[in-house]
Design an enzyme around this catalytic site. Sequence first.
Site, PDB file in Angstrom:
ATOM      1  N   MET A  30       0.698  -1.109   0.031  1.00  0.00           N
ATOM      2  CA  MET A  30       0.123  -0.028   0.124  1.00  0.00           C
ATOM      3  C   MET A  30       0.992   1.170   0.078  1.00  0.00           C
ATOM      4  O   MET A  30       0.630   2.364   0.404  1.00  0.00           O
ATOM      5  CB  MET A  30      -1.087  -0.117   1.217  1.00  0.00           C
ATOM      6  CG  MET A  30      -1.842  -1.282   1.311  1.00  0.00           C
ATOM      7  SD  MET A  30      -3.362  -1.022   2.056  1.00  0.00           S
ATOM      8  CE  MET A  30      -2.815  -0.509   3.549  1.00  0.00           C
ATOM      9  N   GLY A  31       2.264   1.098  -0.479  1.00  0.00           N
ATOM     10  CA  GLY A  31       2.986   2.340  -0.488  1.00  0.00           C
ATOM     11  C   GLY A  31       3.677   2.734   0.983  1.00  0.00           C
ATOM     12  O   GLY A  31       3.551   1.627   1.589  1.00  0.00           O
ATOM     13  N   LEU A  33       6.701   3.184   1.187  1.00  0.00           N
ATOM     14  CA  LEU A  33       7.528   1.876   1.400  1.00  0.00           C
ATOM     15  C   LEU A  33       8.559   2.327   2.253  1.00  0.00           C
ATOM     16  O   LEU A  33       9.231   3.245   2.766  1.00  0.00           O
ATOM     17  CB  LEU A  33       8.269   1.627   0.115  1.00  0.00           C
ATOM     18  CG  LEU A  33       7.067   1.202  -1.113  1.00  0.00           C
ATOM     19  CD1 LEU A  33       7.934   0.913  -2.387  1.00  0.00           C
ATOM     20  CD2 LEU A  33       6.243   0.165  -0.617  1.00  0.00           C
ATOM     21  N   HIS A  37       9.665  -3.651   3.032  1.00  0.00           N
ATOM     22  CA  HIS A  37       9.213  -3.881   1.842  1.00  0.00           C
ATOM     23  C   HIS A  37      10.225  -4.167   0.690  1.00  0.00           C
ATOM     24  O   HIS A  37      10.185  -4.896  -0.188  1.00  0.00           O
ATOM     25  CB  HIS A  37       8.385  -2.603   1.125  1.00  0.00           C
ATOM     26  CG  HIS A  37       6.937  -2.132   1.809  1.00  0.00           C
ATOM     27  ND1 HIS A  37       6.947  -1.090   2.572  1.00  0.00           N
ATOM     28  CD2 HIS A  37       5.933  -2.877   1.808  1.00  0.00           C
ATOM     29  CE1 HIS A  37       5.659  -0.784   3.208  1.00  0.00           C
ATOM     30  NE2 HIS A  37       5.198  -1.895   2.761  1.00  0.00           N
ATOM     31  N   LYS A 150       5.296  -9.626   9.640  1.00  0.00           N
ATOM     32  CA  LYS A 150       4.684  -8.796  10.434  1.00  0.00           C
ATOM     33  C   LYS A 150       3.066  -8.875  10.607  1.00  0.00           C
ATOM     34  O   LYS A 150       2.716  -8.887  11.424  1.00  0.00           O
ATOM     35  CB  LYS A 150       5.028  -7.650  10.358  1.00  0.00           C
ATOM     36  CG  LYS A 150       4.838  -6.583  11.669  1.00  0.00           C
ATOM     37  CD  LYS A 150       5.181  -5.151  11.263  1.00  0.00           C
ATOM     38  CE  LYS A 150       4.660  -4.418  10.432  1.00  0.00           C
ATOM     39  NZ  LYS A 150       3.283  -4.041  10.756  1.00  0.00           N
ATOM     40  N   GLN A 154      -2.499 -12.211   8.230  1.00  0.00           N
ATOM     41  CA  GLN A 154      -2.851 -11.831   6.620  1.00  0.00           C
ATOM     42  C   GLN A 154      -2.159 -12.893   5.766  1.00  0.00           C
ATOM     43  O   GLN A 154      -2.759 -13.465   5.001  1.00  0.00           O
ATOM     44  CB  GLN A 154      -2.323 -10.422   6.386  1.00  0.00           C
ATOM     45  CG  GLN A 154      -2.124 -10.144   4.881  1.00  0.00           C
ATOM     46  CD  GLN A 154      -1.938  -8.683   4.643  1.00  0.00           C
ATOM     47  OE1 GLN A 154      -2.636  -8.056   4.670  1.00  0.00           O
ATOM     48  NE2 GLN A 154      -0.621  -8.295   4.083  1.00  0.00           N
ATOM     49  N   ILE A 177      11.452  -7.189   9.107  1.00  0.00           N
ATOM     50  CA  ILE A 177      12.566  -6.363   9.329  1.00  0.00           C
ATOM     51  C   ILE A 177      12.234  -5.207  10.495  1.00  0.00           C
ATOM     52  O   ILE A 177      11.181  -4.724  10.564  1.00  0.00           O
ATOM     53  CB  ILE A 177      12.875  -5.857   8.134  1.00  0.00           C
ATOM     54  CG1 ILE A 177      12.851  -6.839   6.941  1.00  0.00           C
ATOM     55  CG2 ILE A 177      14.158  -4.653   7.965  1.00  0.00           C
ATOM     56  CD1 ILE A 177      14.030  -7.568   6.895  1.00  0.00           C
ATOM     57  N   MET A 185       9.410  -2.586  11.345  1.00  0.00           N
ATOM     58  CA  MET A 185       9.095  -1.740  10.415  1.00  0.00           C
ATOM     59  C   MET A 185       7.654  -1.705   9.946  1.00  0.00           C
ATOM     60  O   MET A 185       7.089  -2.729   9.400  1.00  0.00           O
ATOM     61  CB  MET A 185      10.145  -1.888   8.965  1.00  0.00           C
ATOM     62  CG  MET A 185      11.616  -1.418   9.542  1.00  0.00           C
ATOM     63  SD  MET A 185      12.647  -1.278   8.100  1.00  0.00           S
ATOM     64  CE  MET A 185      14.097  -0.749   8.846  1.00  0.00           C
TER      65      MET A 185
HETATM   66  O1  PAF Z   1      -0.011  -5.827   3.716  1.00  0.00           O
HETATM   67  C1  PAF Z   1      -0.629  -4.786   2.807  1.00  0.00           C
HETATM   68  O2  PAF Z   1       0.200  -3.918   2.831  1.00  0.00           O
HETATM   69  C2  PAF Z   1      -2.110  -4.815   2.339  1.00  0.00           C
HETATM   70  O3  PAF Z   1      -2.690  -5.474   3.044  1.00  0.00           O
HETATM   71  C3  PAF Z   1      -1.851  -5.754   1.108  1.00  0.00           C
HETATM   72  C4  PAF Z   1      -1.506  -7.182   1.105  1.00  0.00           C
HETATM   73  C5  PAF Z   1      -1.082  -4.802   0.037  1.00  0.00           C
HETATM   74  C6  PAF Z   1      -3.159  -5.534   0.496  1.00  0.00           C
HETATM   75  O4  PAF Z   1      -3.968  -4.287   0.301  1.00  0.00           O
END
Ligand code: PAF
Length: 281
Positions: A30-31, A33, A37, A150, A154, A177, A185
């Site tokens: 979701m940016g 970063l 990431h 983290k 999910q 990380i 992070m």
């Molecule tokens: O973990 C995330 O940043 C979000 O839940 C994802 C997997 C990009 C889905 O929007």
Amino acid sequence: MKIFKTQKQFTNYLKTLNNLELKVGLVPTMGALHQGHISLINQSKDICDITVASIFVNPTQFNNPEDLIKYPKSIEQDITMLEKAGCDILFNPETEEVYADDNETWNYNIGELDSLLEGEFRQGHYLGVTQIVYKLLSWAKPNFAFFGQKDYQQYLVIKKMVNDFNLDVDIIACPIIREADGLAMSSRNMRLNADEHQKALIINKSLKFLKANFDKLKLSELMKEAKTFFNDISGVELEYLKICKQNSLQEITKDKDKSNAIALIACYVGQTRLIDNMMLS
Ligand code: PAF
């Protein structure tokens, strides 16, 4: 790095790569970063020919509208970081591109994982996550998709979805990380001021305490002591601290069931909600 804003162009381009039998890795984000990431990008680059990142702040996974509005955005900086990391493709659509139909419904039954831990405190969150990840996987058709440990719940939810729909993709969990001071992070860390950042260190300290004493103390004592850490800090509000089975996230309540355990924490530090976890065995 090639940047696509439309789903059609993105899907068509990815199709040509799939036809060439190149191994494609997808890193959905979701940016905002950070190095967490980038570690996913690196992991993908290690085992794939082509690495694709997506940046999309997915509205359907936010149960709190305020949280969606406040979600940090830094697209220019994100692009620079991805280019530097050697990412090949970025998919960065607008909301209308992803949810073209206002009446779209998504009825996947996640099962028990949907009501535990994060599911209890963020109702509907995983329905939104599975909705967007299903779309991204269908459009990119990657061989591998990478997620941070983290958000361990999910990761389990996505693995279940991939299994339920028989999707042909390997879901890889990558290690958490941490900052040098131990804070995991997270894009949300940007919202912490210096004092809050300092207070947030209690999360990792508690997890380390749980790990160090997991075999030494009874579960009841262990949990009691770890929870008292949080009571001592003003401005930090614990939502949950639980020790659970790694595969199901069912809470472990008996000492005889202590194998394959993970400790998970969610708390508010000021206005910012943070999560973290650690494998205990
Ligand atoms: O973990 C995330 O940043 C979000 O839940 C994802 C997997 C990009 C889905 O929007």
